[in-house]
Write a protein that holds these residues in place. Structure first.
Motif, PDB file in Angstrom:
ATOM      1  N   ILE A   1       0.828  -1.208   0.000  1.00 29.02           N
ATOM      2  CA  ILE A   1       0.000   0.000   0.000  1.00 29.02           C
ATOM      3  C   ILE A   1       0.861   1.257   0.000  1.00 29.02           C
ATOM      4  CG2 ILE A   1      -1.529   1.386   1.481  1.00 29.02           C
ATOM      5  CD1 ILE A   1      -3.018  -1.156   2.182  1.00 29.02           C
ATOM      6  N   ASP A   2       2.020   1.192   0.689  1.00 30.62           N
ATOM      7  CA  ASP A   2       2.812   2.412   0.869  1.00 30.62           C
ATOM      8  C   ASP A   2       4.279   2.277   0.471  1.00 30.62           C
ATOM      9  OD1 ASP A   2       3.516   0.692   2.881  1.00 30.62           O
ATOM     10  OD2 ASP A   2       3.363   2.165   4.502  1.00 30.62           O
ATOM     11  N   GLY A   3       4.644   1.247  -0.261  1.00 29.96           N
ATOM     12  CA  GLY A   3       6.050   1.118  -0.654  1.00 29.96           C
ATOM     13  C   GLY A   3       6.279  -0.170  -1.428  1.00 29.96           C
ATOM     14  N   TYR A   4       7.486  -0.737  -1.254  1.00 28.23           N
ATOM     15  CA  TYR A   4       7.848  -1.962  -1.956  1.00 28.23           C
ATOM     16  C   TYR A   4       8.596  -2.888  -1.006  1.00 28.23           C
ATOM     17  CZ  TYR A   4       6.840   0.717  -6.186  1.00 28.23           C
ATOM     18  OH  TYR A   4       6.228   1.483  -7.149  1.00 28.23           O
ATOM     19  N   ILE A   5       8.378  -4.179  -1.184  1.00 29.54           N
ATOM     20  CA  ILE A   5       9.136  -5.170  -0.437  1.00 29.54           C
ATOM     21  C   ILE A   5       9.576  -6.276  -1.396  1.00 29.54           C
ATOM     22  CG2 ILE A   5       7.849  -4.724   1.694  1.00 29.54           C
ATOM     23  CD1 ILE A   5       6.463  -7.452   1.257  1.00 29.54           C
ATOM     24  N   THR A   6      10.470  -7.131  -0.914  1.00 21.98           N
ATOM     25  CA  THR A   6      10.811  -8.348  -1.641  1.00 21.98           C
ATOM     26  C   THR A   6      10.688  -9.508  -0.671  1.00 21.98           C
ATOM     27  OG1 THR A   6      12.463  -9.450  -3.027  1.00 21.98           O
ATOM     28  CG2 THR A   6      13.297  -8.174  -1.155  1.00 21.98           C
ATOM     29  N   ALA A   7      10.355 -10.672  -1.201  1.00 29.21           N
ATOM     30  CA  ALA A   7      10.210 -11.861  -0.368  1.00 29.21           C
ATOM     31  C   ALA A   7      10.572 -13.082  -1.197  1.00 29.21           C
ATOM     32  CB  ALA A   7       8.779 -11.984   0.156  1.00 29.21           C
ATOM     33  N   GLY A   8      11.180 -14.081  -0.549  1.00 35.09           N
ATOM     34  CA  GLY A   8      11.592 -15.298  -1.232  1.00 35.09           C
ATOM     35  C   GLY A   8      10.869 -16.519  -0.694  1.00 35.09           C
ATOM     36  N   THR A   9      10.473 -17.417  -1.586  1.00 36.16           N
ATOM     37  CA  THR A   9       9.733 -18.618  -1.169  1.00 36.16           C
ATOM     38  C   THR A   9      10.259 -19.832  -1.931  1.00 36.16           C
ATOM     39  OG1 THR A   9       8.027 -18.105  -2.821  1.00 36.16           O
ATOM     40  CG2 THR A   9       7.631 -17.345  -0.575  1.00 36.16           C
ATOM     41  N   ILE A  10      11.547 -20.103  -1.786  1.00 33.16           N
ATOM     42  CA  ILE A  10      12.154 -21.198  -2.539  1.00 33.16           C
ATOM     43  C   ILE A  10      11.849 -22.553  -1.897  1.00 33.16           C
ATOM     44  CG2 ILE A  10      14.339 -22.203  -3.280  1.00 33.16           C
ATOM     45  CD1 ILE A  10      15.434 -19.367  -3.542  1.00 33.16           C
ATOM     46  N   SER A  11      12.100 -22.677  -0.603  1.00 33.46           N
ATOM     47  CA  SER A  11      11.933 -23.974   0.062  1.00 33.46           C
ATOM     48  C   SER A  11      10.465 -24.205   0.426  1.00 33.46           C
ATOM     49  CB  SER A  11      12.784 -24.034   1.330  1.00 33.46           C
ATOM     50  OG  SER A  11      12.252 -23.147   2.314  1.00 33.46           O
ATOM     51  N   ASP A  12      10.156 -25.461   0.761  1.00 33.36           N
ATOM     52  CA  ASP A  12       8.792 -25.798   1.178  1.00 33.36           C
ATOM     53  C   ASP A  12       8.408 -25.045   2.449  1.00 33.36           C
ATOM     54  OD1 ASP A  12       8.408 -27.544  -0.940  1.00 33.36           O
ATOM     55  OD2 ASP A  12       9.086 -29.301   0.183  1.00 33.36           O
ATOM     56  N   SER A  13       9.352 -24.932   3.384  1.00 34.07           N
ATOM     57  CA  SER A  13       9.034 -24.255   4.644  1.00 34.07           C
ATOM     58  C   SER A  13       8.777 -22.770   4.423  1.00 34.07           C
ATOM     59  CB  SER A  13      10.170 -24.450   5.653  1.00 34.07           C
ATOM     60  OG  SER A  13      11.370 -23.822   5.199  1.00 34.07           O
ATOM     61  N   GLU A  14       9.495 -22.169   3.489  1.00 33.41           N
ATOM     62  CA  GLU A  14       9.285 -20.744   3.200  1.00 33.41           C
ATOM     63  C   GLU A  14       7.931 -20.517   2.527  1.00 33.41           C
ATOM     64  OE1 GLU A  14      14.090 -19.919   2.686  1.00 33.41           O
ATOM     65  OE2 GLU A  14      12.792 -20.097   0.917  1.00 33.41           O
ATOM     66  N   TRP A  15       7.562 -21.430   1.630  1.00 31.30           N
ATOM     67  CA  TRP A  15       6.243 -21.299   0.998  1.00 31.30           C
ATOM     68  C   TRP A  15       5.127 -21.495   2.030  1.00 31.30           C
ATOM     69  CZ3 TRP A  15       3.900 -19.054  -2.682  1.00 31.30           C
ATOM     70  CH2 TRP A  15       2.628 -19.461  -3.129  1.00 31.30           C
ATOM     71  N   ALA A  16       5.329 -22.449   2.931  1.00 38.62           N
ATOM     72  CA  ALA A  16       4.345 -22.654   3.992  1.00 38.62           C
ATOM     73  C   ALA A  16       4.251 -21.422   4.889  1.00 38.62           C
ATOM     74  CB  ALA A  16       4.717 -23.888   4.825  1.00 38.62           C
ATOM     75  N   GLY A  17       5.399 -20.825   5.177  1.00 39.47           N
ATOM     76  CA  GLY A  17       5.396 -19.607   5.980  1.00 39.47           C
ATOM     77  C   GLY A  17       4.685 -18.463   5.290  1.00 39.47           C
ATOM     78  N   PHE A  18       4.874 -18.343   3.975  1.00 38.79           N
ATOM     79  CA  PHE A  18       4.191 -17.289   3.221  1.00 38.79           C
ATOM     80  C   PHE A  18       2.672 -17.509   3.265  1.00 38.79           C
ATOM     81  CE2 PHE A  18       2.262 -15.644  -0.668  1.00 38.79           C
ATOM     82  CZ  PHE A  18       2.720 -14.319  -0.657  1.00 38.79           C
ATOM     83  N   CYS A  19       2.243 -18.755   3.078  1.00 37.10           N
ATOM     84  CA  CYS A  19       0.819 -19.044   3.106  1.00 37.10           C
ATOM     85  C   CYS A  19       0.216 -18.718   4.479  1.00 37.10           C
ATOM     86  CB  CYS A  19       0.569 -20.512   2.764  1.00 37.10           C
ATOM     87  SG  CYS A  19       1.040 -20.942   1.074  1.00 37.10           S
ATOM     88  N   LYS A  20       0.963 -19.005   5.543  1.00 39.99           N
ATOM     89  CA  LYS A  20       0.489 -18.683   6.889  1.00 39.99           C
ATOM     90  C   LYS A  20       0.442 -17.181   7.122  1.00 39.99           C
ATOM     91  CE  LYS A  20       1.525 -19.516  11.783  1.00 39.99           C
ATOM     92  NZ  LYS A  20       2.446 -20.190  12.752  1.00 39.99           N
TER      93      LYS A  20
END
Length: 400
Positions: free
Chosen positions: A241-260
Protein backbone atom coordinates in the motif's frame (compact mmCIF):
# COMPACT_ATOMS: atom_id res chain seq x y z
CA UNK A 1 50.21 -3.74 11.55
CA UNK A 2 47.57 -1.79 9.58
CA UNK A 3 45.83 -4.44 7.52
CA UNK A 4 46.83 -7.89 6.21
CA UNK A 5 48.61 -6.37 3.19
CA UNK A 6 50.75 -3.98 5.21
CA UNK A 7 54.23 -3.87 3.66
CA UNK A 8 53.01 -4.63 0.13
CA UNK A 9 53.67 -1.87 -2.41
CA UNK A 10 51.39 -1.65 -5.45
CA UNK A 11 52.07 0.46 -8.55
CA UNK A 12 48.67 1.44 -9.90
CA UNK A 13 48.82 2.50 -13.56
CA UNK A 14 45.09 1.99 -14.07
CA UNK A 15 42.31 4.43 -14.87
CA UNK A 16 38.51 4.52 -15.01
CA UNK A 17 37.02 1.86 -12.65
CA UNK A 18 38.03 -1.78 -13.19
CA UNK A 19 41.64 -1.18 -12.12
CA UNK A 20 41.31 1.63 -9.56
CA UNK A 21 38.49 -0.14 -7.70
CA UNK A 22 40.58 -3.33 -7.49
CA UNK A 23 43.64 -1.54 -6.12
CA UNK A 24 41.46 0.41 -3.68
CA UNK A 25 40.50 -2.89 -2.04
CA UNK A 26 44.23 -3.57 -1.59
CA UNK A 27 44.70 -0.12 -0.05
CA UNK A 28 41.81 -0.78 2.34
CA UNK A 29 43.65 -3.91 3.44
CA UNK A 30 46.88 -2.06 4.19
CA UNK A 31 48.84 -2.05 0.93
CA UNK A 32 50.79 1.07 -0.07
CA UNK A 33 49.05 1.78 -3.37
CA UNK A 34 50.84 4.38 -5.48
CA UNK A 35 48.59 5.78 -8.17
CA UNK A 36 50.65 6.86 -11.19
CA UNK A 37 48.73 9.54 -13.07
CA UNK A 38 49.43 11.66 -16.15
CA UNK A 39 49.69 15.41 -15.53
CA UNK A 40 45.97 15.83 -16.32
CA UNK A 41 45.04 13.07 -13.86
CA UNK A 42 42.84 9.99 -14.12
CA UNK A 43 39.93 10.60 -16.51
CA UNK A 44 37.38 9.72 -13.82
CA UNK A 45 38.34 12.92 -12.04
CA UNK A 46 36.43 14.61 -14.86
CA UNK A 47 33.86 12.09 -16.16
CA UNK A 48 31.29 13.17 -13.56
CA UNK A 49 30.62 16.76 -12.45
CA UNK A 50 33.49 17.79 -10.15
CA UNK A 51 32.64 18.56 -6.56
CA UNK A 52 35.64 20.77 -5.71
CA UNK A 53 36.76 24.20 -6.85
CA UNK A 54 39.83 22.87 -8.71
CA UNK A 55 37.90 20.27 -10.71
CA UNK A 56 40.06 17.38 -9.45
CA UNK A 57 37.48 15.28 -7.64
CA UNK A 58 34.32 13.58 -8.81
CA UNK A 59 32.29 11.29 -6.53
CA UNK A 60 33.36 8.31 -8.64
CA UNK A 61 37.05 9.15 -8.32
CA UNK A 62 36.77 9.57 -4.55
CA UNK A 63 34.97 6.23 -4.25
CA UNK A 64 37.52 4.22 -6.28
CA UNK A 65 40.80 5.78 -5.13
CA UNK A 66 40.64 6.28 -1.39
CA UNK A 67 43.69 5.45 0.66
CA UNK A 68 46.19 5.79 -2.20
CA UNK A 69 49.18 8.03 -2.80
CA UNK A 70 49.49 9.85 -6.13
CA UNK A 71 52.56 10.57 -8.21
CA UNK A 72 52.05 12.43 -11.48
CA UNK A 73 54.52 11.44 -14.22
CA UNK A 74 54.66 12.43 -17.87
CA UNK A 75 55.34 9.03 -19.43
CA UNK A 76 55.90 10.64 -22.82
CA UNK A 77 59.22 11.89 -21.41
CA UNK A 78 62.13 9.49 -20.82
CA UNK A 79 62.69 10.97 -17.35
CA UNK A 80 59.13 10.06 -16.41
CA UNK A 81 59.53 6.48 -17.63
CA UNK A 82 62.84 6.17 -15.78
CA UNK A 83 61.21 7.28 -12.51
CA UNK A 84 58.48 4.70 -13.07
CA UNK A 85 61.09 1.98 -13.71
CA UNK A 86 62.74 2.79 -10.38
CA UNK A 87 59.37 2.61 -8.65
CA UNK A 88 58.52 -0.73 -10.25
CA UNK A 89 61.90 -2.16 -9.21
CA UNK A 90 61.00 -1.53 -5.56
CA UNK A 91 57.38 -2.74 -5.69
CA UNK A 92 55.52 -5.99 -5.24
CA UNK A 93 52.63 -5.55 -7.68
CA UNK A 94 52.08 -3.60 -10.89
CA UNK A 95 48.51 -3.22 -12.21
CA UNK A 96 47.75 -1.76 -15.64
CA UNK A 97 44.68 -1.60 -17.87
CA UNK A 98 46.07 0.11 -20.95
CA UNK A 99 45.00 -1.08 -24.38
CA UNK A 100 47.19 -3.84 -25.88
CA UNK A 101 50.80 -2.90 -26.73
CA UNK A 102 50.84 0.41 -24.81
CA UNK A 103 53.09 -0.98 -22.08
CA UNK A 104 55.39 -2.50 -24.69
CA UNK A 105 55.75 0.88 -26.41
CA UNK A 106 56.77 2.36 -23.06
CA UNK A 107 59.40 -0.37 -22.69
CA UNK A 108 57.45 -1.75 -19.74
CA UNK A 109 56.00 -4.95 -21.15
CA UNK A 110 55.91 -7.99 -18.90
CA UNK A 111 59.22 -9.43 -20.13
CA UNK A 112 61.08 -6.14 -19.72
CA UNK A 113 59.69 -5.55 -16.26
CA UNK A 114 60.34 -9.14 -15.23
CA UNK A 115 64.04 -8.59 -15.94
CA UNK A 116 63.88 -5.51 -13.72
CA UNK A 117 62.02 -7.18 -10.85
CA UNK A 118 61.68 -11.02 -11.00
CA UNK A 119 59.42 -11.10 -7.92
CA UNK A 120 56.89 -8.66 -9.34
CA UNK A 121 53.23 -9.62 -9.71
CA UNK A 122 52.42 -8.07 -13.10
CA UNK A 123 48.67 -7.62 -13.59
CA UNK A 124 46.98 -6.81 -16.89
CA UNK A 125 43.28 -5.93 -16.96
CA UNK A 126 41.61 -5.77 -20.35
CA UNK A 127 38.17 -5.57 -21.87
CA UNK A 128 38.05 -8.75 -23.93
CA UNK A 129 41.54 -10.21 -23.51
CA UNK A 130 44.72 -9.95 -25.56
CA UNK A 131 43.79 -12.52 -28.21
CA UNK A 132 40.89 -13.15 -30.56
CA UNK A 133 39.24 -10.90 -33.17
CA UNK A 134 38.03 -8.36 -30.59
CA UNK A 135 41.38 -7.89 -28.84
CA UNK A 136 41.91 -4.36 -30.14
CA UNK A 137 38.40 -3.10 -29.36
CA UNK A 138 37.87 -0.10 -27.14
CA UNK A 139 35.64 -1.39 -24.36
CA UNK A 140 33.45 0.04 -21.63
CA UNK A 141 30.98 -1.63 -19.28
CA UNK A 142 27.93 -1.67 -21.62
CA UNK A 143 29.97 -3.45 -24.29
CA UNK A 144 30.68 -6.28 -21.87
CA UNK A 145 27.08 -6.40 -20.63
CA UNK A 146 26.07 -6.92 -24.25
CA UNK A 147 28.75 -9.47 -25.15
CA UNK A 148 28.50 -11.60 -22.00
CA UNK A 149 24.74 -12.24 -22.10
CA UNK A 150 24.15 -10.06 -19.05
CA UNK A 151 21.80 -7.73 -20.96
CA UNK A 152 19.79 -10.79 -22.03
CA UNK A 153 19.38 -11.82 -18.39
CA UNK A 154 17.77 -8.42 -17.76
CA UNK A 155 15.46 -8.73 -20.80
CA UNK A 156 11.98 -7.26 -20.57
CA UNK A 157 9.23 -9.74 -19.85
CA UNK A 158 7.06 -10.25 -22.91
CA UNK A 159 9.11 -8.37 -25.51
CA UNK A 160 12.42 -10.06 -24.60
CA UNK A 161 14.23 -6.81 -25.42
CA UNK A 162 17.70 -6.97 -23.77
CA UNK A 163 18.35 -4.30 -21.14
CA UNK A 164 21.47 -2.95 -19.45
CA UNK A 165 21.63 -2.88 -15.69
CA UNK A 166 22.09 0.73 -14.54
CA UNK A 167 25.37 0.13 -12.73
CA UNK A 168 28.85 -0.63 -14.02
CA UNK A 169 28.57 -4.23 -12.93
CA UNK A 170 31.17 -5.59 -15.38
CA UNK A 171 33.84 -3.13 -14.23
CA UNK A 172 33.20 -3.80 -10.56
CA UNK A 173 32.94 -7.58 -10.90
CA UNK A 174 36.30 -7.53 -12.69
CA UNK A 175 37.71 -5.43 -9.84
CA UNK A 176 36.71 -7.95 -7.20
CA UNK A 177 38.13 -10.87 -9.21
CA UNK A 178 41.35 -8.95 -9.87
CA UNK A 179 41.90 -8.08 -6.21
CA UNK A 180 41.39 -11.73 -5.26
CA UNK A 181 43.78 -12.89 -8.00
CA UNK A 182 46.46 -10.46 -6.82
CA UNK A 183 46.35 -11.75 -3.26
CA UNK A 184 46.48 -15.33 -4.57
CA UNK A 185 49.56 -14.48 -6.64
CA UNK A 186 51.20 -12.84 -3.62
CA UNK A 187 50.54 -15.99 -1.60
CA UNK A 188 52.06 -18.15 -4.34
CA UNK A 189 55.12 -15.90 -4.42
CA UNK A 190 55.60 -16.36 -0.68
CA UNK A 191 55.88 -20.10 -1.31
CA UNK A 192 57.94 -20.03 -4.51
CA UNK A 193 59.77 -16.70 -4.43
CA UNK A 194 58.71 -16.11 -8.04
CA UNK A 195 56.39 -13.47 -9.48
CA UNK A 196 53.98 -14.07 -12.33
CA UNK A 197 51.74 -12.40 -14.91
CA UNK A 198 48.06 -12.26 -13.95
CA UNK A 199 45.58 -11.48 -16.73
CA UNK A 200 41.93 -10.61 -16.09
CA UNK A 201 39.54 -9.65 -18.89
CA UNK A 202 36.17 -8.07 -18.21
CA UNK A 203 34.44 -10.45 -20.64
CA UNK A 204 36.02 -13.48 -18.94
CA UNK A 205 35.00 -12.18 -15.51
CA UNK A 206 31.38 -11.56 -16.47
CA UNK A 207 30.86 -14.91 -18.19
CA UNK A 208 32.28 -16.64 -15.10
CA UNK A 209 30.06 -14.45 -12.89
CA UNK A 210 26.90 -15.33 -14.84
CA UNK A 211 27.51 -19.06 -15.19
CA UNK A 212 26.15 -20.63 -11.96
CA UNK A 213 22.48 -19.64 -12.43
CA UNK A 214 22.10 -17.51 -15.57
CA UNK A 215 23.57 -20.17 -17.87
CA UNK A 216 21.98 -23.26 -16.30
CA UNK A 217 20.23 -24.15 -19.56
CA UNK A 218 23.60 -24.48 -21.28
CA UNK A 219 25.58 -26.48 -18.72
CA UNK A 220 24.88 -29.98 -20.10
CA UNK A 221 26.24 -30.42 -23.61
CA UNK A 222 23.60 -31.67 -26.03
CA UNK A 223 20.73 -30.64 -23.76
CA UNK A 224 20.75 -26.90 -24.38
CA UNK A 225 17.45 -25.06 -24.06
CA UNK A 226 16.41 -21.46 -24.71
CA UNK A 227 16.54 -19.35 -21.56
CA UNK A 228 13.63 -17.11 -22.51
CA UNK A 229 10.91 -18.62 -20.33
CA UNK A 230 13.00 -18.47 -17.16
CA UNK A 231 14.00 -14.85 -17.69
CA UNK A 232 10.54 -13.64 -18.72
CA UNK A 233 8.98 -14.20 -15.30
CA UNK A 234 8.31 -11.17 -13.07
CA UNK A 235 10.95 -10.04 -10.62
CA UNK A 236 10.55 -10.21 -6.86
CA UNK A 237 9.74 -6.54 -6.20
CA UNK A 238 6.23 -6.34 -4.76
CA UNK A 239 4.21 -3.16 -4.30
CA UNK A 240 2.50 -2.69 -0.94
CA UNK A 241 0.00 0.00 0.00
CA UNK A 242 2.81 2.41 0.87
CA UNK A 243 6.05 1.12 -0.65
CA UNK A 244 7.85 -1.96 -1.96
CA UNK A 245 9.14 -5.17 -0.44
CA UNK A 246 10.81 -8.35 -1.64
CA UNK A 247 10.21 -11.86 -0.37
CA UNK A 248 11.59 -15.30 -1.23
CA UNK A 249 9.73 -18.62 -1.17
CA UNK A 250 12.15 -21.20 -2.54
CA UNK A 251 11.93 -23.97 0.06
CA UNK A 252 8.79 -25.80 1.18
CA UNK A 253 9.03 -24.26 4.64
CA UNK A 254 9.29 -20.74 3.20
CA UNK A 255 6.24 -21.30 1.00
CA UNK A 256 4.34 -22.65 3.99
CA UNK A 257 5.40 -19.61 5.98
CA UNK A 258 4.19 -17.29 3.22
CA UNK A 259 0.82 -19.04 3.11
CA UNK A 260 0.49 -18.68 6.89
CA UNK A 261 1.58 -15.03 6.94
CA UNK A 262 -0.90 -14.13 4.22
CA UNK A 263 -3.78 -16.17 5.63
CA UNK A 264 -3.89 -18.30 2.48
CA UNK A 265 -3.62 -21.92 3.69
CA UNK A 266 -5.47 -23.00 0.55
CA UNK A 267 -2.30 -22.33 -1.49
CA UNK A 268 -0.47 -25.14 0.30
CA UNK A 269 -2.55 -27.69 -1.57
CA UNK A 270 -2.75 -25.80 -4.85
CA UNK A 271 -1.59 -28.21 -7.58
CA UNK A 272 0.49 -25.45 -9.17
CA UNK A 273 2.53 -24.74 -6.05
CA UNK A 274 2.58 -27.81 -3.77
CA UNK A 275 6.19 -28.75 -4.50
CA UNK A 276 9.41 -26.87 -5.09
CA UNK A 277 9.57 -28.09 -8.68
CA UNK A 278 6.00 -27.02 -9.45
CA UNK A 279 6.56 -23.58 -7.92
CA UNK A 280 9.57 -23.14 -10.19
CA UNK A 281 7.70 -24.36 -13.26
CA UNK A 282 4.79 -22.03 -12.49
CA UNK A 283 6.91 -19.12 -11.33
CA UNK A 284 5.05 -16.47 -13.33
CA UNK A 285 1.68 -17.46 -11.87
CA UNK A 286 3.12 -17.78 -8.37
CA UNK A 287 4.91 -14.42 -8.37
CA UNK A 288 1.92 -12.65 -9.92
CA UNK A 289 -0.37 -14.08 -7.22
CA UNK A 290 2.09 -13.08 -4.48
CA UNK A 291 2.07 -9.54 -5.87
CA UNK A 292 -1.73 -9.38 -5.76
CA UNK A 293 -1.77 -10.54 -2.14
CA UNK A 294 1.05 -8.25 -0.95
CA UNK A 295 -0.62 -5.18 -2.51
CA UNK A 296 -3.32 -5.30 0.18
CA UNK A 297 -1.34 -4.22 3.28
CA UNK A 298 1.39 -1.80 4.31
CA UNK A 299 5.10 -2.54 4.10
CA UNK A 300 5.49 -2.54 7.89
CA UNK A 301 2.60 -4.93 8.38
CA UNK A 302 3.82 -7.42 5.79
CA UNK A 303 7.42 -7.38 6.98
CA UNK A 304 6.34 -8.22 10.53
CA UNK A 305 4.02 -10.99 9.37
CA UNK A 306 6.62 -12.51 7.05
CA UNK A 307 9.43 -12.27 9.62
CA UNK A 308 7.21 -13.93 12.24
CA UNK A 309 6.75 -16.85 9.81
CA UNK A 310 10.47 -17.01 8.96
CA UNK A 311 10.00 -15.96 5.33
CA UNK A 312 13.03 -14.15 3.81
CA UNK A 313 11.91 -10.57 3.23
CA UNK A 314 13.09 -6.97 3.27
CA UNK A 315 11.98 -3.51 2.29
CA UNK A 316 13.11 -2.43 -1.18
CA UNK A 317 14.91 0.77 -0.29
CA UNK A 318 15.45 3.88 -2.32
CA UNK A 319 19.13 4.84 -2.36
CA UNK A 320 18.60 7.72 0.08
CA UNK A 321 16.89 5.31 2.48
CA UNK A 322 19.93 3.02 2.56
CA UNK A 323 21.83 5.67 4.54
CA UNK A 324 19.39 5.50 7.46
CA UNK A 325 18.31 1.86 7.33
CA UNK A 326 18.47 0.35 10.81
CA UNK A 327 20.67 -2.59 9.78
CA UNK A 328 23.08 -0.37 7.85
CA UNK A 329 23.33 2.03 10.80
CA UNK A 330 23.73 -0.74 13.37
CA UNK A 331 26.57 -2.31 11.37
CA UNK A 332 28.21 1.09 10.70
CA UNK A 333 28.46 0.20 7.03
CA UNK A 334 28.88 3.79 5.89
CA UNK A 335 31.75 5.87 7.24
CA UNK A 336 32.24 9.63 7.11
CA UNK A 337 35.46 11.62 7.08
CA UNK A 338 36.75 15.02 6.02
CA UNK A 339 38.35 15.42 2.58
CA UNK A 340 40.50 18.56 2.39
CA UNK A 341 39.35 19.44 -1.12
CA UNK A 342 35.68 18.55 -0.88
CA UNK A 343 34.49 18.62 2.72
CA UNK A 344 32.75 15.82 4.58
CA UNK A 345 32.26 12.70 2.45
CA UNK A 346 30.67 9.25 2.88
CA UNK A 347 32.22 5.94 1.91
CA UNK A 348 31.10 2.34 2.22
CA UNK A 349 33.03 0.43 4.85
CA UNK A 350 35.27 -2.29 3.40
CA UNK A 351 33.20 -5.46 3.24
CA UNK A 352 35.92 -7.83 4.51
CA UNK A 353 36.72 -7.45 8.21
CA UNK A 354 39.91 -8.97 9.68
CA UNK A 355 40.08 -9.86 13.38
CA UNK A 356 43.88 -10.01 13.74
CA UNK A 357 44.94 -7.47 11.13
CA UNK A 358 42.19 -4.84 10.87
CA UNK A 359 42.44 -2.49 7.92
CA UNK A 360 43.17 1.18 8.37
CA UNK A 361 40.45 3.80 8.64
CA UNK A 362 39.31 5.31 5.32
CA UNK A 363 41.50 8.14 4.07
CA UNK A 364 40.97 10.62 1.29
CA UNK A 365 41.54 10.03 -2.40
CA UNK A 366 44.68 11.98 -3.41
CA UNK A 367 45.11 15.18 -5.37
CA UNK A 368 46.93 14.83 -8.71
CA UNK A 369 50.58 14.32 -7.84
CA UNK A 370 49.99 15.03 -4.17
CA UNK A 371 52.78 12.64 -3.16
CA UNK A 372 55.13 13.05 -6.15
CA UNK A 373 57.94 14.61 -4.14
CA UNK A 374 57.52 12.20 -1.25
CA UNK A 375 57.62 9.10 -3.46
CA UNK A 376 60.60 10.28 -5.51
CA UNK A 377 62.52 10.95 -2.32
CA UNK A 378 61.82 7.35 -1.25
CA UNK A 379 63.31 6.22 -4.57
CA UNK A 380 66.54 8.06 -3.83
CA UNK A 381 65.99 11.30 -5.76
CA UNK A 382 67.59 14.36 -4.17
CA UNK A 383 65.76 17.64 -3.62
CA UNK A 384 67.50 19.33 -6.56
CA UNK A 385 66.68 16.45 -8.91
CA UNK A 386 63.03 16.61 -7.87
CA UNK A 387 62.99 20.38 -8.36
CA UNK A 388 64.40 19.87 -11.85
CA UNK A 389 61.71 17.32 -12.74
CA UNK A 390 59.02 19.67 -11.44
CA UNK A 391 60.42 22.69 -13.30
CA UNK A 392 60.48 20.75 -16.59
CA UNK A 393 56.95 19.38 -15.94
CA UNK A 394 58.07 15.75 -15.94
CA UNK A 395 56.22 15.53 -12.64
CA UNK A 396 53.26 17.49 -11.34
CA UNK A 397 52.92 18.53 -7.74
CA UNK A 398 49.65 19.53 -6.16
CA UNK A 399 49.38 20.19 -2.47
CA UNK A 400 46.21 19.00 -0.79
Amino acid sequence: MAGPLSGVRVVDLTSVVSGPFATMFLADQGADVIKVEPPVGDMTRRTRPPIDDDGQFSPMFISTNRGKRSISLDLKRPEGVEALRKLIARSDVLVQNFRPQVMERLGLGEAAVRALNPRLIYVSISGVGDSGPYAGKRVYDPIIQGLSGFADVQAQAGTRRPQMIRAIVADKTTSVMTAQAITAALYARERTGVGQHVKVAMLDAMIAFLWPEAMTNYVVVGREAPAGDHNARPDLVFATIDGYITAGTISDSEWAGFCKATDRPDLLDDERFNSQGKRAANATERITLMGEILATRTTENWLKRLDDCDVPCAPVLRRAEVLTNEQVVARELIAEYVHSGVGRVRQARPAAQFSATPGRAPSAAPWIGQHSREILAELGYGAEEIDGLANTTVIREVKG
